[in-house]
Each structure stands twice: as structure tokens, then as C-alpha cells.
Design a protein around this motif. Structure first.
Motif, PDB file in Angstrom:
ATOM      1  N   THR A 280       0.829  -1.196   0.000  1.00  0.00           N
ATOM      2  CA  THR A 280       0.000   0.000   0.000  1.00  0.00           C
ATOM      3  C   THR A 280       0.870   1.255   0.000  1.00  0.00           C
ATOM      4  N   ASP A 281       0.231   2.377  -0.350  1.00  0.00           N
ATOM      5  CA  ASP A 281       0.950   3.649  -0.354  1.00  0.00           C
ATOM      6  C   ASP A 281       1.456   4.003   1.034  1.00  0.00           C
ATOM      7  N   SER A 282       0.646   3.707   2.074  1.00  0.00           N
ATOM      8  CA  SER A 282       1.054   4.043   3.441  1.00  0.00           C
ATOM      9  C   SER A 282       2.279   3.236   3.856  1.00  0.00           C
ATOM     10  N   THR A 283       2.329   1.965   3.409  1.00  0.00           N
ATOM     11  CA  THR A 283       3.495   1.128   3.721  1.00  0.00           C
ATOM     12  C   THR A 283       4.727   1.648   3.018  1.00  0.00           C
ATOM     13  N   THR A 284       4.561   2.046   1.757  1.00  0.00           N
ATOM     14  CA  THR A 284       5.673   2.604   0.994  1.00  0.00           C
ATOM     15  C   THR A 284       6.183   3.884   1.632  1.00  0.00           C
ATOM     16  N   GLN A 285       5.245   4.743   2.033  1.00  0.00           N
ATOM     17  CA  GLN A 285       5.628   6.003   2.672  1.00  0.00           C
ATOM     18  C   GLN A 285       6.352   5.765   3.984  1.00  0.00           C
ATOM     19  N   SER A 286       5.854   4.800   4.764  1.00  0.00           N
ATOM     20  CA  SER A 286       6.502   4.469   6.032  1.00  0.00           C
ATOM     21  C   SER A 286       7.916   3.953   5.801  1.00  0.00           C
ATOM     22  N   GLY A 287       8.055   3.124   4.748  1.00  0.00           N
ATOM     23  CA  GLY A 287       9.371   2.581   4.428  1.00  0.00           C
ATOM     24  C   GLY A 287      10.356   3.666   4.021  1.00  0.00           C
ATOM     25  N   LYS A 288       9.882   4.633   3.248  1.00  0.00           N
ATOM     26  CA  LYS A 288      10.751   5.739   2.825  1.00  0.00           C
ATOM     27  C   LYS A 288      11.155   6.593   4.024  1.00  0.00           C
ATOM     28  N   ARG A 289      10.212   6.827   4.901  1.00  0.00           N
ATOM     29  CA  ARG A 289      10.531   7.631   6.084  1.00  0.00           C
ATOM     30  C   ARG A 289      11.583   6.921   6.935  1.00  0.00           C
TER      31      ARG A 289
ATOM     32  N   ARG B 118      13.813   4.838   5.903  1.00  0.00           N
ATOM     33  CA  ARG B 118      15.088   4.941   5.191  1.00  0.00           C
ATOM     34  C   ARG B 118      15.727   6.303   5.407  1.00  0.00           C
ATOM     35  N   LEU B 119      14.910   7.336   5.380  1.00  0.00           N
ATOM     36  CA  LEU B 119      15.430   8.682   5.592  1.00  0.00           C
ATOM     37  C   LEU B 119      15.967   8.860   7.012  1.00  0.00           C
ATOM     38  N   VAL B 120      15.248   8.336   7.980  1.00  0.00           N
ATOM     39  CA  VAL B 120      15.705   8.453   9.368  1.00  0.00           C
ATOM     40  C   VAL B 120      17.007   7.678   9.563  1.00  0.00           C
ATOM     41  N   ALA B 121      17.069   6.465   9.014  1.00  0.00           N
ATOM     42  CA  ALA B 121      18.296   5.671   9.124  1.00  0.00           C
ATOM     43  C   ALA B 121      19.464   6.378   8.448  1.00  0.00           C
ATOM     44  N   ALA B 122      19.196   6.966   7.277  1.00  0.00           N
ATOM     45  CA  ALA B 122      20.236   7.700   6.561  1.00  0.00           C
ATOM     46  C   ALA B 122      20.654   8.941   7.342  1.00  0.00           C
ATOM     47  N   ALA B 123      19.692   9.602   7.968  1.00  0.00           N
ATOM     48  CA  ALA B 123      20.004  10.782   8.770  1.00  0.00           C
ATOM     49  C   ALA B 123      20.863  10.404   9.967  1.00  0.00           C
ATOM     50  N   CYS B 124      20.543   9.304  10.624  1.00  0.00           N
ATOM     51  CA  CYS B 124      21.352   8.840  11.760  1.00  0.00           C
ATOM     52  C   CYS B 124      22.792   8.577  11.321  1.00  0.00           C
ATOM     53  N   GLN B 125      22.930   7.947  10.170  1.00  0.00           N
ATOM     54  CA  GLN B 125      24.264   7.609   9.667  1.00  0.00           C
ATOM     55  C   GLN B 125      25.061   8.863   9.310  1.00  0.00           C
ATOM     56  N   THR B 126      24.459   9.763   8.553  1.00  0.00           N
ATOM     57  CA  THR B 126      25.197  10.941   8.100  1.00  0.00           C
ATOM     58  C   THR B 126      25.489  11.907   9.252  1.00  0.00           C
ATOM     59  N   VAL B 127      24.550  12.055  10.179  1.00  0.00           N
ATOM     60  CA  VAL B 127      24.792  12.909  11.336  1.00  0.00           C
ATOM     61  C   VAL B 127      25.922  12.337  12.180  1.00  0.00           C
ATOM     62  N   TYR B 128      25.955  11.027  12.328  1.00  0.00           N
ATOM     63  CA  TYR B 128      27.022  10.368  13.084  1.00  0.00           C
ATOM     64  C   TYR B 128      28.379  10.601  12.435  1.00  0.00           C
ATOM     65  N   GLN B 129      28.427  10.493  11.129  1.00  0.00           N
ATOM     66  CA  GLN B 129      29.697  10.595  10.417  1.00  0.00           C
ATOM     67  C   GLN B 129      30.139  12.030  10.168  1.00  0.00           C
TER      68      GLN B 129
END
Length: 218
Positions: A2-11, A13-24
Motif C-alpha cells: 500500500t501507499d502508506s506502507t511505501t511512505q513508512s518505508g521511505k521515512r 530509510r530517511l531516518v536511518a540515513a540521517a542517523c548515519q550521516t549525522v554520526y559521520q
């Protein structure tokens, strides 16, 4: 899907990417474009989930808090004694030696970054308060009347070791400190100390002088 699942997955991914880049890179040096690139999402889509950079920082803080809660709950359920829980916590945190040597402690580095921001000091304090309180409860369960002081000392010990490990780019510093911390925790366990000296009294005898003295080890 569903669109909501896709949106949740993207969010996520963004949070995980933000954690990684902020850490580095640190909060100030991290841009929305950096986070989008790390997540593999067009930068324009980031604004659908996060209106400002501050929103992303808040999401990173919440992610760290959830990870800390999950780790502490796993250790709580995986070890019976508070002594073993404390040793497991230090060993788990210290187990990221390669990352720590490059970027420092993920949790501690984020708190240091937050403290530089006018609106981040309270969030940093809250992130540190939760593990300190958990550690305090373990020392209290070990029978230590100085549990609060010991909790601060143990976390400061890890954070200090993480800083030196990162400064000198030397993972062995953290590895040695983890071993020393385990020995220190063992020595502080009053229940084990009492068990080791469970014999209540001994006798010293000197027949020639007619002396027989009883003394206690506890």
C-alpha cells in the motif's frame, strides 16, 4: 504494497540515513541533500516527510532513544544478574570499536552535537538520563548504596574511553577498557564479595601462651 506502507518505508530509510550521516559528519555539516543521497531518495521528496532540518534532528534523537530502550530491554531479559547486565552493556557498547575509532560513540557524539544547539541541550540530557537511570538500578540491585554515583562513573568511563579511542584512532584502547570495566564491576558486586567470605569466623591459636582468639571475616 500500500501507499502508506511505501511512505513508512521511505521515512524509515530517511531516518536511518540521517542517523548515519549525522554520526559521520555532525549535525551542522549534514544537509538534506546528504540525507536524501544516503537514503537513495530524491531530495525533493524529503520535504514530504520532514519540513525542516530540525524535524529530521528530532527524528534522529527519537531513533537513538528507541535503540537505547531496545538494547537495555534485551540485556534485561538476557541476563539474570545485575552484574552480568552491566558487563553486557559495556561490552555491547564497546563492541563497536571500529566505528568508535573513526567517529566516536554514536550516542555520545549526538549528545555533544545537540549540546551545541540552543534547542538541543534538553534532548541531549534526556538521551543520557535513560541509560544512567538503568545503570543506577542495576547497581542498586547489587546492594550498592552509592548506586547513583557509580552509574555516572560507569557511563563516564565508557564515554571517556570512546573519546580517546576516536582521538587516537586506536580500537585497542576501548577493548582494554572494556576488560578493566568488567573487573571493576565484579569487584563492586557486594553479593559476590559476601559469598566469597561466607565463613563467619576463624580461630587463631597459640597453645604455648594459652591464647585462642576468634575473629570474623565479614
Amino acid at each position: 504494497m500500500t501507499d502508506s506502507t511505501t511512505q513508512s518505508g521511505k521515512r524509515e530509510r530517511l531516518v536511518a540515513a540521517a542517523c548515519q550521516t549525522v554520526y559521520q559528519q555532525g549535525i551542522e555539516k549534514t544537509t538534506l541533500a546528504d540525507i536524501a543521497a544516503a537514503a537513495g531518495i530524491p531530495v525533493g521528496n524529503v520535504y514530504y516527510y520532514f519540513k525542516t532540518k530540525n524535524d529530521i534532528v528530532q527524528a534522529v534523537v527519537e531513533s537513538h532513544r528507541r535503540e537505547a530502550d531496545t538494547l537495555l530491554a534485551a540485556i534485561e531479559g538476557g541476563y539474570d544478574s545485575p552484574r552480568d547486565r552491566l558487563k553486557a552493556l559495556f561490552a555491547t557498547l564497546a563492541g563497536q570499536v571500529d566505528l568508535i575509532a573513526r567517529y566516536g560513540c554514536p550516542h555520545g557524539s549526538l549528545c555533544a552535537e545537540l549540546d551545541k544547539r540552543g534547542d538541543g541541550a534538553d534532548m541531549a540530557a534526556e538521551l543520557m538520563r535513560a541509560p544512567v537511570e538503568w545503570i543506577r538500578r542495576q547497581f542498586e540491585a547489587m546492594g550498592r548504596p552509592d548506586a547513583s554515583d557509580l552509574a555516572v562513573h560507569l557511563l563516564a568511563r565508557y564515554q571517556g574511553a570512546a573519546l580517546l579511542t576516536s582521538t587516537f584512532r586506536d580500537p585497542s584502547l576501548m577493548e582494554r577498557e572494556a576488560a578493566h570495566a568488567a573487573e571493576w564491576i565484579d569487584a563492586l558486586d557486594l553479593s559476590r564479595t559476601e559469598a566469597a567470605y561466607s565463613i563467619r569466623s576463624r580461630f587463631f591459636s597459640c597453645p604455648a601462651a594459652g591464647i585462642r582468639v576468634s575473629y570474623s571475616l565479614c
